[in-house]
Design an enzyme around this catalytic site. Structure first.
Site, PDB file in Angstrom:
ATOM      1  N   ASP A 108     -65.189 -12.083 -45.423  1.00 19.09           N
ATOM      2  CA  ASP A 108     -65.007 -13.436 -44.912  1.00 19.09           C
ATOM      3  C   ASP A 108     -63.530 -13.676 -44.585  1.00 19.09           C
ATOM      4  O   ASP A 108     -62.954 -12.952 -43.789  1.00 19.09           O
ATOM      5  CB  ASP A 108     -65.568 -14.426 -45.950  1.00 19.09           C
ATOM      6  CG  ASP A 108     -65.627 -15.856 -45.472  1.00 19.09           C
ATOM      7  OD1 ASP A 108     -66.585 -16.206 -44.748  1.00 19.09           O
ATOM      8  OD2 ASP A 108     -64.711 -16.623 -45.814  1.00 19.09           O
ATOM      9  N   HIS A 273     -74.708 -14.067 -47.369  1.00 20.25           N
ATOM     10  CA  HIS A 273     -73.295 -13.910 -47.052  1.00 20.25           C
ATOM     11  C   HIS A 273     -72.507 -13.308 -48.211  1.00 20.25           C
ATOM     12  O   HIS A 273     -71.590 -12.507 -47.995  1.00 20.25           O
ATOM     13  CB  HIS A 273     -72.717 -15.281 -46.685  1.00 20.25           C
ATOM     14  CG  HIS A 273     -71.261 -15.278 -46.370  1.00 20.25           C
ATOM     15  ND1 HIS A 273     -70.713 -14.601 -45.304  1.00 20.25           N
ATOM     16  CD2 HIS A 273     -70.205 -15.898 -46.989  1.00 20.25           C
ATOM     17  CE1 HIS A 273     -69.403 -14.796 -45.267  1.00 20.25           C
ATOM     18  NE2 HIS A 273     -69.074 -15.565 -46.287  1.00 20.25           N
TER      19      HIS A 273
END
Length: 293
Positions: A108, A273
């Protein structure tokens, strides 16, 4: 109460810039690998992968500038939280710990820092892996129409200083908790104490987190655009692991990444995620495979 960290790892505080010290958890011995966390998390997200790698690697897990227990300098200009600055922090951290060259893995936001580090410091980064992110330029291009609503936080935190900070500071647990809830397919991967750690760490870092995102809508775009115009790319072996967001947003992730990384291994993974916490065995195996290239 002392914030959570990776069991068995030593805590270090290393000065990397004028008035900026990074906190890092360091463990194991052997060839070095640096693991960079994402949003809205701290170095703790690597606890499972780091424990595995510590058996045969020196593992360095910092809190990024502006996050966790690392320093959070005021945003006196766009360069303070530019990924170029944050990447330099990481390279200096590794050097101070005795490692001039290392493998680098980012998730990320940490992947964007790792991407910039690999572009700016190719002699330091031997191999690189990026988890569930697109390069900045490609990310903004991919977000369009109503499908861009999934990235509402990107647009919110891109606004001028003042409004986004006030809005988020009014309900930090609601804001940051939203992403912890909707971005995971396995809530059990984020136990209550870990979730609380992330929420507390983010609530104490709202201005710097917003500044990090604001940089990605400004100075980071400028830096990436300059590299693209110059034909610069990633010379080292690269692995990219991503969810299948392409169908929803209308892009081909592997094609976008291959424009930056000729020596690319791209894989779509079947988890949420927070993949290093949801499927740490898979992530460890993929990073180990990178080390064999």
């Amino acid at each position: 109460m002392t914030p959570l960290s990776i069991p068995g790892f030593e805590r270090h505080r290393v000065r990397v810039d004028d008035g900026v010290t990074l906190h890092a958890a360091v463990g194991g011995s052997g060839s070095p690998v640096v693991l960079l966390h994402g949003f809205p998390q701290t170095h703790l997200m690597w606890r499972h992968v780091a424990a595995d790698f510590a058996a045969d690697h020196t593992v360095i897990c910092p809190d990024l500038r502006g996050y966790g227990a690392s320093d959070k300098p005021a945003e006196t200009g766009p360069q303070v939280y530019a990924k170029r600055t944050m990447a330099r922090d990481v390279v200096r951290l590794a050097a101070e710990l005795g490692h001039e060259r290392f493998d680098l893995v980012g998730h990320d936001r940490g992947a964007l820092v790792a991407f910039r580090a690999a572009l700016d410091h190719p002699r330091a980064v031997a191999r690189a892996a990026f988890l569930d992110v697109l390069p900045t330029l490609d990310m903004w291009d991919a977000l369009h129409g109503v499908s861009a609503a999934v990235g509402f936080h990107l647009y919110l935190m891109a606004q001028a200083p003042g409004l986004p900070e006030r809005m988020i500071e009014a309900v930090p647990d609601v804001f940051f908790g939203h992403f912890l809830d909707v971005w995971t397919e396995n809530p059990g991967a984020l136990p209550a104490d870990v979730r609380r750690h992330y929420l507390d760490a983010c609530a104490g870092a709202v201005p710097s987190i917003v500044a990090d995102y604001r940089a990605s809508a400004g100075i980071d775009v400028d830096h990436d655009s300059a590299d693209r115009a110059a034909g610069n790319g990633l010379a080292m072996p690269v692995t990219v692991l991503q969810q299948d967001w392409g169908a929803a947003l209308g892009y081909q992730a592997e094609k976008l990444w291959s424009a930056w990384a000729p020596d690319l291994r791209h894989r779509t993974v079947a988890c949420g995620h927070f993949m290093a916490e949801e499927d740490p065995e898979l992530i460890s195996a993929e990073i180990r495979a990178l080390g064999n290239r």
